[in-house]
Design an enzyme around this catalytic site. Structure first.
Site, mmCIF file in Angstrom:
data_model
loop_
_atom_site.group_PDB
_atom_site.id
_atom_site.type_symbol
_atom_site.label_atom_id
_atom_site.label_comp_id
_atom_site.label_asym_id
_atom_site.label_seq_id
_atom_site.Cartn_x
_atom_site.Cartn_y
_atom_site.Cartn_z
ATOM 1 C CG ASP A 1 24.201 35.685 45.564
ATOM 2 O OD1 ASP A 1 25.127 36.515 45.717
ATOM 3 O OD2 ASP A 1 23.304 35.518 46.403
ATOM 4 C CB SER B 1 34.932 53.313 42.362
ATOM 5 O OG SER B 1 34.582 54.662 42.547
ATOM 6 C CE1 TYR C 1 30.918 51.181 45.774
ATOM 7 C CE2 TYR C 1 32.206 53.198 45.526
ATOM 8 C CZ TYR C 1 31.506 52.143 44.967
ATOM 9 O OH TYR C 1 31.414 52.046 43.595
HETATM 10 P P1 NAP Z 1 23.524 49.121 40.372
HETATM 11 O O1 NAP Z 1 22.674 49.776 39.374
HETATM 12 O O2 NAP Z 1 23.149 49.138 41.811
HETATM 13 O O3 NAP Z 1 23.737 47.592 39.897
HETATM 14 C C1 NAP Z 1 24.492 46.715 40.657
HETATM 15 C C2 NAP Z 1 24.341 45.332 40.079
HETATM 16 O O4 NAP Z 1 25.119 44.429 40.879
HETATM 17 C C3 NAP Z 1 22.897 44.828 40.112
HETATM 18 O O5 NAP Z 1 22.659 44.037 38.986
HETATM 19 C C4 NAP Z 1 22.885 43.983 41.375
HETATM 20 O O6 NAP Z 1 21.896 42.973 41.371
HETATM 21 C C5 NAP Z 1 24.268 43.369 41.271
HETATM 22 N N1 NAP Z 1 24.690 42.727 42.503
HETATM 23 C C6 NAP Z 1 24.842 43.245 43.741
HETATM 24 N N2 NAP Z 1 25.199 42.292 44.597
HETATM 25 C C7 NAP Z 1 25.284 41.134 43.899
HETATM 26 C C8 NAP Z 1 25.591 39.800 44.229
HETATM 27 N N3 NAP Z 1 25.875 39.423 45.477
HETATM 28 N N4 NAP Z 1 25.618 38.879 43.238
HETATM 29 C C9 NAP Z 1 25.327 39.219 41.977
HETATM 30 N N5 NAP Z 1 24.979 40.461 41.610
HETATM 31 C C10 NAP Z 1 24.958 41.404 42.565
HETATM 32 O O7 NAP Z 1 25.020 49.704 40.350
HETATM 33 P P2 NAP Z 1 25.914 50.255 39.135
HETATM 34 O O8 NAP Z 1 26.020 51.712 39.309
HETATM 35 O O9 NAP Z 1 25.478 49.694 37.836
HETATM 36 O O10 NAP Z 1 27.331 49.659 39.566
HETATM 37 C C11 NAP Z 1 28.007 48.640 38.849
HETATM 38 C C12 NAP Z 1 29.457 48.627 39.302
HETATM 39 O O11 NAP Z 1 30.062 49.884 39.010
HETATM 40 C C13 NAP Z 1 29.618 48.436 40.808
HETATM 41 O O12 NAP Z 1 30.732 47.610 41.053
HETATM 42 C C14 NAP Z 1 29.880 49.833 41.323
HETATM 43 O O13 NAP Z 1 30.572 49.841 42.542
HETATM 44 C C15 NAP Z 1 30.680 50.405 40.175
HETATM 45 N N6 NAP Z 1 30.681 51.868 40.097
HETATM 46 C C16 NAP Z 1 29.555 52.560 39.862
HETATM 47 C C17 NAP Z 1 29.602 53.942 39.754
HETATM 48 C C18 NAP Z 1 28.376 54.773 39.454
HETATM 49 O O14 NAP Z 1 28.498 56.002 39.403
HETATM 50 N N7 NAP Z 1 27.219 54.177 39.226
HETATM 51 C C19 NAP Z 1 30.831 54.620 39.895
HETATM 52 C C20 NAP Z 1 31.977 53.882 40.134
HETATM 53 C C21 NAP Z 1 31.903 52.496 40.222
HETATM 54 P P3 NAP Z 1 20.434 43.194 42.060
HETATM 55 O O15 NAP Z 1 19.576 43.892 41.058
HETATM 56 O O16 NAP Z 1 19.996 41.788 42.343
HETATM 57 O O17 NAP Z 1 20.645 43.996 43.299
#
Ligand code: NAP
Length: 276
Positions: free
Chosen positions: A62, A139, A193
């Site tokens: 975490d 991002s 964000y």
């Molecule tokens: P997601 O599906 O919401 O997954 C986020 C992951 O981070 C989940 O495994 C979540 O765990 C974990 N997490 C959140 N808080 C945490 C903590 N305190 N300790 C450990 N794990 C934690 O999001 P995603 O789209 O895959 O995003 C991944 C990364 O890419 C992020 O940094 C996001 O800002 C970045 N990003 C995403 C996009 C997009 O379009 N999706 C675009 C630009 C950047 P839980 O399941 O326990 O919540």
């Protein structure tokens, strides 16, 4: 102590992090750790990959909990004497229509995306072995948010001499300014964000500079990146990229060959260095 190379991906029980682990299991010549704050969700994700014939390992992490970070640090130190690849992927985002007060959104978002990511780096960067690769998932929103800061903030965030303490001061000030209802007057954009991801991108630039100064001979490369707009729980089903496609740039940066001298300290999208 094992001499096997080791890679760690934060927040990898789902979404882009899960796809990064999946790709690293296929391409990284060593142990790959899927980590999750919830061991149940983590083990479930590991089982899913095992069904595909892949062999990720699991460790609880975490990133909001310094004890949890230190437990992983001690484990890596003892079992492997360090680590070779670190992908800081874990992150959160409030939905656009979330009615949580903006001051709370700012505090919670900055806490995980910036301060917790920094804590991971503080504990784990000293353990990264020569030729190690560090990827901080930021991002494109960091770039657009930067463009909406006032000139003074833009100058600070683009500075080649800004220190980590100064960056921490600015991120803390944003949260305080929001709480005091003065963030727009103080030149901040209206996105928690976006500001948190400015922090991640600038932190990566500072860390690269520090590595150049203190560990030049170790050939470690550290970069921030954007995965693109990816269909995950965070971005929703309308996004343009699949999680596998979203993993491409982070995985490319995690696997930069040992004779590469860059990118380093860059913001990378679609495997291409972006202007900052
Ligand atoms: P997601 O599906 O919401 O997954 C986020 C992951 O981070 C989940 O495994 C979540 O765990 C974990 N997490 C959140 N808080 C945490 C903590 N305190 N300790 C450990 N794990 C934690 O999001 P995603 O789209 O895959 O995003 C991944 C990364 O890419 C992020 O940094 C996001 O800002 C970045 N990003 C995403 C996009 C997009 O379009 N999706 C675009 C630009 C950047 P839980 O399941 O326990 O919540």
């Amino acid at each position: 102590m094992s001499s096997v190379p080791v890679a760690v991906v934060t927040g990898s029980n789902k979404g882009i992090g899960f796809a990064i682990v999946q790709a690293l299991c296929k391409q990284f010549p060593g142990d790959v750790y899927l980590t999750a704050r919830d061991p149940g969700r983590g083990q479930e994700a590991v089982a899913k990959l095992q069904k595909e014939g892949l062999h990720p390992l699991f460790h609880q992490l975490d990133i909001d909990d310094v004890q949890s970070i230190r437990a992983l640090r001690d484990f890596l130190k003892e079992k492997y004497g360090g680590l070779n690849v670190l992908v800081n992927n874990a992150g959160i985002a409030f939905k656009v229509h979330d009615t949580t007060p903006f001051a709370v959104q700012a505090e919670v978002t900055l806490k995980t995306n910036f301060f917790a990511t920094r804590n991971i780096c503080t504990e784990l960067l000293p353990l990264v072995k020569p030729y190690g690769r560090v990827v901080n998932v930021s991002s494109m929103v960091s770039s657009s948010a930067l463009g909406r800061c006032n000139q003074e903030l833009q100058q600070k965030f683009r500075s080649d001499t800004i220190t980590e303490d100064e960056l921490v001061g600015l991120m803390t000030k944003f949260v305080e300014d929001v709480k005091n209802g003065v963030h727009e007057k103080e030149g901040w954009p209206n996105t928690a964000y976006g500001v948190s991801k400015i922090g991640v991108t600038v932190l990566s630039r500072i860390q690269a500079r520090m590595l150049n100064e203190k560990r030049k001979g170790d050939h470690i490369l550290i970069n921030a990146c954007c995965p693109g707009w990816v269909r995950t729980d965070m971005a929703g089903p309308q996004a343009t990229k699949s999680p596998d496609e979203g993993a491409e740039t982070p995985v490319y940066l995690a696997l930069l060959p040992s004779d590469a001298d860059g990118p380093h300290g860059q913001f990378v999208s679609n495997k291409t260095v972006q202007p900052w």
